[in-house]
Design an enzyme around this catalytic site. Structure first.
Site, PDB file in Angstrom:
ATOM      1  N   GLU A  13       0.815  -1.220   0.000  1.00  0.00           N
ATOM      2  CA  GLU A  13       0.000   0.000   0.000  1.00  0.00           C
ATOM      3  C   GLU A  13       0.844   1.262   0.000  1.00  0.00           C
ATOM      4  O   GLU A  13       0.422   2.294  -0.539  1.00  0.00           O
ATOM      5  CB  GLU A  13      -0.924   0.009   1.221  1.00  0.00           C
ATOM      6  CG  GLU A  13      -1.849   1.223   1.245  1.00  0.00           C
ATOM      7  CD  GLU A  13      -2.689   1.310   2.508  1.00  0.00           C
ATOM      8  OE1 GLU A  13      -3.907   1.486   2.377  1.00  0.00           O
ATOM      9  OE2 GLU A  13      -2.132   1.223   3.600  1.00  0.00           O
ATOM     10  N   HIS A  23       2.589   5.643  10.368  1.00  0.00           N
ATOM     11  CA  HIS A  23       1.785   6.246   9.304  1.00  0.00           C
ATOM     12  C   HIS A  23       0.432   6.693   9.873  1.00  0.00           C
ATOM     13  O   HIS A  23      -0.003   6.211  10.919  1.00  0.00           O
ATOM     14  CB  HIS A  23       1.506   5.236   8.184  1.00  0.00           C
ATOM     15  CG  HIS A  23       2.687   4.847   7.363  1.00  0.00           C
ATOM     16  ND1 HIS A  23       3.042   3.532   7.146  1.00  0.00           N
ATOM     17  CD2 HIS A  23       3.598   5.605   6.707  1.00  0.00           C
ATOM     18  CE1 HIS A  23       4.116   3.489   6.370  1.00  0.00           C
ATOM     19  NE2 HIS A  23       4.474   4.735   6.104  1.00  0.00           N
ATOM     20  N   CYS A  54      -2.136  -2.081   5.064  1.00  0.00           N
ATOM     21  CA  CYS A  54      -0.903  -1.887   4.299  1.00  0.00           C
ATOM     22  C   CYS A  54      -0.497  -3.109   3.498  1.00  0.00           C
ATOM     23  O   CYS A  54       0.445  -3.045   2.703  1.00  0.00           O
ATOM     24  CB  CYS A  54       0.226  -1.434   5.205  1.00  0.00           C
ATOM     25  SG  CYS A  54       0.552  -2.502   6.601  1.00  0.00           S
TER      26      CYS A  54
END
Length: 269
Positions: free
Chosen positions: A81, A177, A262
């Protein structure tokens, strides 16, 4: 092109076929980068089995999984991702905030181009990881933190605003993130484990969850959610809200700050 609809996390999916890009974990997975947690041993063999179970869960939910060629020299390649942001018919190819991860993007770009997407690129001095981008309808939240800088967000805004998106920068300092801290339910409610969310007030609709891994969901379509088995109380909460919850064990990826989002790039048809 198929007709499209937009779910709560902003991915565009066709009325019939939905696809996801995935990439197998490589032999150097245990060497993956970590930033906010202590390193613990990773069982690479177990991780390979967990990855297959993740792919099988997507397939069982009606997704067609398209494999990006493996990249054995990049320990974090499985977290596909981070290589891009997709919006409408455009794929913005990321420029990773960690130098070691930049080779991951080339094959991912070829794979998404083969699915019919137009291509743009984040360029120097911009850095951007796909895991820092949360799409909720036409609003695109971009995490400004360790891996994504202001120049990267400015470039993303330039690419997406002509498509009708509003790009909103939000701070990220407690996790790797933005989507390590928050994701969103199908109705657009942002969910997060509050100790790790810099600014819950940045999101108009916000729901605190009781576990870190409970903040990470993949929308499978309709009212179905895919999430990690390590957040049973959060799963119960979502079930009480009327969602069908499908859980997968991704313990070895969680040791590397990974989560269910992800491990794939969700696409339209």
């Amino acid at each position: 092109m198929h007709a499209e609809f937009v779910r709560g996390d902003g991915y565009c999916a066709p009325m019939a076929t939905i696809r996801a890009l995935v990439r197998r974990p490589g032999p150097r997975l245990a060497e993956g980068l970590i930033t906010h947690i202590e390193r613990v041993p990773v069982d690479v063999g177990l991780a390979a089995g967990q990855w297959q179970e993740y792919v099988d869960a997507l397939t069982a939910a009606g997704w067609e999984c398209v494999e990006v060629p493996p990249i054995d020299d990049c320990s974090d390649g499985v977290f596909v991702e981070d290589t891009m942001v997709v919006f409408g018919d455009l794929a913005v190819i990321a420029r990773a905030g960690a130098d070691e991860r930049r080779p991951e993007a080339a094959e991912a770009e070829r794979a998404v181009a083969a699915q019919g997407y137009r291509i743009e690129h984040i360029s120097e001095p911009g850095t951007l990881d796909g895991g820092d981008v949360l799409k909720i309808g036409s609003t695109v939240y971009a995490g400004l933190g360790g891996r994504t800088n202001q120049a990267g967000i400015d470039q993303l805004r330039t690419f997406l605003e002509p498509l009708g998106a509003q790009v909103v920068a939000v701070p990220v300092s407690k996790v790797l993130h933005l989507k390590s801290a928050v994701t969103a339910l199908p109705d657009g409610t942002v969910i997060g484990y509050e100790p790790l969310v810099d600014d819950p007030a940045a999101f108009p609709k916000y729901l605190a969850v009781p576990e870190e891994a409970g903040a990470h969901v993949v929308l499978l379509g309709e009212n179905r959610l895919l999430m990690a088995a390590s957040a049973p109380r959060s799963a119960d909460l979502f079930t009480e809200l009327g969602y069908q919850v499908h859980v997968v064990d991704i313990s070895e990826f969680e040791k590397l700050e990974g989560c269910v989002t992800c491990l794939s790039v969700r696409l339209r048809g």
